[in-house]
Scaffold this motif. Structure first.
Motif, mmCIF file in Angstrom:
data_model
loop_
_atom_site.group_PDB
_atom_site.id
_atom_site.type_symbol
_atom_site.label_atom_id
_atom_site.label_comp_id
_atom_site.label_asym_id
_atom_site.label_seq_id
_atom_site.Cartn_x
_atom_site.Cartn_y
_atom_site.Cartn_z
ATOM 1 N N GLY A 1 15.078 6.000 34.683
ATOM 2 C CA GLY A 1 15.566 4.875 35.469
ATOM 3 C C GLY A 1 16.305 3.860 34.615
ATOM 4 N N GLU A 2 16.981 2.950 35.307
ATOM 5 C CA GLU A 2 17.875 2.000 34.617
ATOM 6 C C GLU A 2 17.157 1.024 33.698
ATOM 7 O OE1 GLU A 2 21.258 1.902 34.310
ATOM 8 O OE2 GLU A 2 21.050 3.848 35.271
ATOM 9 N N LEU A 3 16.039 0.485 34.124
ATOM 10 C CA LEU A 3 15.372 -0.518 33.304
ATOM 11 C C LEU A 3 14.883 0.076 31.982
ATOM 12 C CD1 LEU A 3 14.362 -3.412 32.964
ATOM 13 C CD2 LEU A 3 12.241 -2.706 34.084
ATOM 14 N N ILE A 4 14.192 1.201 32.049
ATOM 15 C CA ILE A 4 13.700 1.837 30.828
ATOM 16 C C ILE A 4 14.872 2.319 29.978
ATOM 17 C CG2 ILE A 4 12.440 3.831 29.929
ATOM 18 C CD1 ILE A 4 10.459 3.368 32.287
ATOM 19 N N PHE A 5 15.874 2.907 30.609
ATOM 20 C CA PHE A 5 17.046 3.351 29.865
ATOM 21 C C PHE A 5 17.677 2.172 29.112
ATOM 22 C CE2 PHE A 5 21.643 3.808 29.520
ATOM 23 C CZ PHE A 5 21.729 4.970 28.775
ATOM 24 N N THR A 6 17.908 1.078 29.817
ATOM 25 C CA THR A 6 18.547 -0.089 29.210
ATOM 26 C C THR A 6 17.717 -0.637 28.053
ATOM 27 O OG1 THR A 6 19.644 -0.649 31.276
ATOM 28 C CG2 THR A 6 19.391 -2.430 29.657
ATOM 29 N N PRO B 1 18.706 9.434 34.232
ATOM 30 C CA PRO B 1 18.219 9.714 35.589
ATOM 31 C C PRO B 1 16.691 9.874 35.678
ATOM 32 C CG PRO B 1 20.059 11.160 35.059
ATOM 33 C CD PRO B 1 19.685 10.448 33.795
ATOM 34 N N VAL B 2 16.067 10.330 34.613
ATOM 35 C CA VAL B 2 14.617 10.546 34.641
ATOM 36 C C VAL B 2 13.854 9.234 34.500
ATOM 37 C CG1 VAL B 2 12.670 11.590 33.397
ATOM 38 C CG2 VAL B 2 14.727 12.937 33.870
ATOM 39 N N GLY C 1 25.852 12.363 24.185
ATOM 40 C CA GLY C 1 26.165 11.611 25.395
ATOM 41 C C GLY C 1 25.613 12.251 26.657
ATOM 42 N N PRO C 2 25.808 13.559 26.854
ATOM 43 C CA PRO C 2 25.252 14.179 28.059
ATOM 44 C C PRO C 2 23.731 14.042 28.167
ATOM 45 C CG PRO C 2 26.899 15.599 27.090
ATOM 46 C CD PRO C 2 26.661 14.489 26.097
ATOM 47 N N PHE C 3 23.034 14.055 27.041
ATOM 48 C CA PHE C 3 21.586 13.850 27.103
ATOM 49 C C PHE C 3 21.275 12.465 27.649
ATOM 50 C CE2 PHE C 3 18.020 11.724 25.012
ATOM 51 C CZ PHE C 3 16.989 12.340 25.704
ATOM 52 N N TYR C 4 21.840 11.443 27.027
ATOM 53 C CA TYR C 4 21.519 10.080 27.443
ATOM 54 C C TYR C 4 21.942 9.790 28.877
ATOM 55 C CZ TYR C 4 20.102 8.939 22.748
ATOM 56 O OH TYR C 4 19.439 8.907 21.554
ATOM 57 N N GLU C 5 23.140 10.217 29.240
ATOM 58 C CA GLU C 5 23.683 9.852 30.548
ATOM 59 C C GLU C 5 23.267 10.785 31.686
ATOM 60 O OE1 GLU C 5 24.966 6.993 30.961
ATOM 61 O OE2 GLU C 5 25.236 6.480 28.847
ATOM 62 N N GLN C 6 23.041 12.064 31.394
ATOM 63 C CA GLN C 6 22.751 13.020 32.464
ATOM 64 C C GLN C 6 21.308 13.499 32.481
ATOM 65 O OE1 GLN C 6 25.738 16.027 31.840
ATOM 66 N NE2 GLN C 6 27.355 14.506 31.823
#
Length: 160
Positions: free
Chosen positions: A35-40, A32-33, A23-28
């Motif tokens: 951005g929201e669109l690529i993350f999503t 952040p690196v 979880g800390p990898f994905y969220e922290q």
């Protein structure tokens, strides 16, 4: 500390441990690196992905195995691996340890357990991967301490 084979009743605890570990990898780190669109679009459902993936880790009929570590009856870590007997090559699929048991040699013991099983099956080489980001620095140090040779790769993301 006891290492033992995976049992089906371990599944819920393994999923919870995997989510706690990564979880800390994905969220922290990742979010952040990139951005929201690529993350999503790439890992926005990472918790659900782990629910599905962890359920497939142990299937001896397909040369997939998992072993868990218990401390006082509590599940505190696990490793999952697979192999291709024709290629005599295996891979560590996932390695997770509870935050309370990190930096105590548990991850090393889990890897060595998987390596011993692979070797007993006639496997000659093993592959294990991790990220190049700061979150994964302890994993890189562990794998190098186990005699693994790193091969750097780079992955790029871009919004269109």
């Amino acid at each position: 500390m006891e290492l033992r084979p995976y049992r089906p009743d371990d599944l819920d605890e393994l999923i919870a441990l995997t989510i706690e570990t990564f979880g800390p990898f994905y969220e922290q780190s990742y979010r952040p690196v990139v951005g929201e669109l690529i993350f999503t679009n790439t890992h926005g459902e990472w918790r659900d992905d782990y629910h599905r993936h962890v359920a497939t880790l142990h299937n001896p009929d397909e040369n997939r195995y998992a072993a868990v570590a218990e401390d006082g009856g509590a599940l505190v870590g696990y490793v999952a691996w697979d192999f291709d007997p024709a290629k005599r090559h295996g891979g560590i699929d996932i390695l997770a340890t509870a935050s309370t048991h990190r930096r105590q040699g548990l991850a090393k013991s889990l890897c060595e357990h998987a390596f011993a099983h692979l070797k007993a099956q006639g496997i000659e080489t093993v592959e294990i991967g991790t990220g190049g980001d700061p979150f994964h620095e302890p994993a890189r140090a562990l794998y190098e301490s186990l005699g693994c040779t790193p091969f750097p790769t780079t992955r790029y993301y871009r919004e269109l």
